[in-house]
Scaffold this motif. Structure first.
Motif, short mmCIF file in Angstrom:
data_model
loop_
_atom_site.label_atom_id
_atom_site.label_comp_id
_atom_site.label_asym_id
_atom_site.label_seq_id
_atom_site.Cartn_x
_atom_site.Cartn_y
_atom_site.Cartn_z
N UNK A 298 36.87 11.27 -9.19
CA UNK A 298 36.96 11.27 -10.50
C UNK A 298 36.30 12.89 -11.75
N UNK A 299 36.13 14.40 -10.63
CA UNK A 299 35.65 15.43 -11.21
C UNK A 299 36.53 16.01 -10.93
N UNK A 300 36.29 17.10 -12.20
CA UNK A 300 37.32 18.44 -11.79
C UNK A 300 37.40 19.54 -10.66
N UNK A 301 38.24 19.91 -10.31
CA UNK A 301 38.11 20.09 -9.07
C UNK A 301 37.72 21.93 -9.43
N UNK A 302 36.41 21.93 -10.02
CA UNK A 302 36.46 23.55 -10.40
C UNK A 302 35.87 24.26 -8.71
N UNK A 303 36.04 26.33 -9.10
CA UNK A 303 35.74 26.80 -8.26
C UNK A 303 34.73 26.06 -7.51
N UNK A 304 33.79 25.88 -8.67
CA UNK A 304 31.74 26.31 -7.01
C UNK A 304 31.27 24.22 -7.09
N UNK A 305 32.50 23.95 -7.24
CA UNK A 305 32.21 22.15 -6.45
C UNK A 305 32.77 22.58 -5.18
N UNK A 306 33.97 23.03 -5.13
CA UNK A 306 34.44 22.77 -3.79
C UNK A 306 34.00 24.27 -2.95
N UNK A 307 33.64 25.23 -3.45
CA UNK A 307 33.19 26.21 -2.80
C UNK A 307 31.46 25.51 -1.95
N UNK A 308 30.65 24.70 -3.19
CA UNK A 308 29.66 23.77 -2.93
C UNK A 308 29.49 23.10 -1.61
N UNK A 309 30.94 22.33 -1.97
CA UNK A 309 31.36 21.24 -1.30
C UNK A 309 30.93 21.17 0.40
N UNK A 310 31.90 22.70 0.69
CA UNK A 310 32.61 23.13 1.62
C UNK A 310 31.08 24.02 2.30
N UNK A 311 30.23 24.86 1.83
CA UNK A 311 29.07 24.89 2.51
C UNK A 311 28.29 24.39 2.48
N UNK A 312 28.21 23.07 2.03
CA UNK A 312 26.80 21.78 2.23
C UNK A 312 27.76 21.21 3.36
N UNK A 313 28.82 20.73 3.61
CA UNK A 313 29.57 20.24 4.46
C UNK A 313 28.92 21.29 6.06
N UNK A 314 29.30 22.32 6.24
CA UNK A 314 28.54 23.77 6.99
C UNK A 314 27.56 23.31 7.11
N UNK A 315 26.59 23.65 6.66
CA UNK A 315 25.31 23.78 6.19
C UNK A 315 24.75 22.76 5.83
N UNK A 316 24.30 21.35 6.72
CA UNK A 316 23.79 20.03 6.08
C UNK A 316 22.36 20.42 5.88
N UNK A 317 22.37 18.98 5.14
CA UNK A 317 20.76 19.86 5.17
C UNK A 317 19.45 20.25 4.17
N UNK A 318 20.49 21.15 3.02
CA UNK A 318 20.04 22.61 2.49
C UNK A 318 19.82 21.75 0.95
N UNK A 319 19.06 22.74 0.37
CA UNK A 319 19.19 22.53 -0.86
C UNK A 319 20.12 23.33 -2.02
N UNK A 320 19.71 22.91 -3.67
CA UNK A 320 20.47 23.73 -4.46
C UNK A 320 20.23 25.35 -4.34
N UNK A 321 19.03 25.46 -4.17
CA UNK A 321 18.43 26.85 -4.49
C UNK A 321 19.07 27.38 -2.99
N UNK A 322 19.43 27.34 -1.49
CA UNK A 322 20.24 27.47 -0.61
C UNK A 322 21.33 27.52 -1.49
N UNK A 323 22.21 26.63 -2.34
CA UNK A 323 23.51 27.04 -2.14
C UNK A 323 24.09 27.77 -3.30
N UNK A 324 22.93 28.10 -3.72
CA UNK A 324 23.02 29.12 -5.23
C UNK A 324 23.54 30.02 -3.89
#
Length: 154
Positions: free
Chosen positions: A21-47
């Motif tokens: 139910x979410x729009x597939x924005x570049x930020x959301x896609x990139x955040x999912x990809x990063x968290x997928x590859x780097x589990x247990x990260x903070x929002x600051x780490x993702x930024x």
């Protein structure tokens, strides 16, 4: 939903977002990809990881992204002792736990210790139906113990 594995494509992640139910924005896609590859990260780490790829993003935008993804069940949020903020991972839909090094802060997944979810049953549920148990094992990793011995009582 269990979304582990960094081999998922941006198209797959975009489809997951839309299905949630979410729009597939570049930020959301990139955040999912990063968290997928780097589990247990903070929002600051993702930024920090995404700011070169997405220079127009902000810490608040990334915070909103991880909150949206968590609310839709696409990320699991864990508040660990001694952490500056919540940690996020894409491993959802199971009742796994975590082990955390008290020196370096490294966090790893631990599968459910015994039986079915929840793994532990409280002595008194106070008329609540328990559906999840969060357990964090805390210790010291080998690497940290070699450089900075910590006693069990700490």
């Amino acid at each position: 939903m269990d979304r582990t594995g960094g081999s998922r494509s941006a198209t797959d992640r975009a489809a997951d977002l839309r299905a949630g139910g979410l729009r597939a924005t570049a930020g959301r896609v990139a955040a999912l990809a990063y968290i997928d590859e780097h589990p247990h990260v903070s929002a600051s780490d993702v930024y920090q990881a995404l700011r070169e790829e997405l220079p127009s993003t902000s810490p608040q935008a990334v915070h909103n992204i991880v909150q949206d993804l968590h609310q839709r069940g696409m990320l699991r949020r864990t508040d660990l002792p001694g952490s500056a903020g919540a940690r996020y991972e894409t491993r959802t839909g199971d009742n796994h736990h975590h082990v955390q090094c008290v020196v370096c802060g490294r966090v790893e997944d631990v599968d459910c210790v015994v039986g079915h979810a929840p793994c532990l049953t409280p002595s008194d549920s106070h008329d609540m139906r328990v559906f999840v148990t969060d357990v964090t094992f805390r210790g010291i990793c080998r690497s940290c113990e070699q450089t900075e011995p910590v006693h069990a009582a700490e």
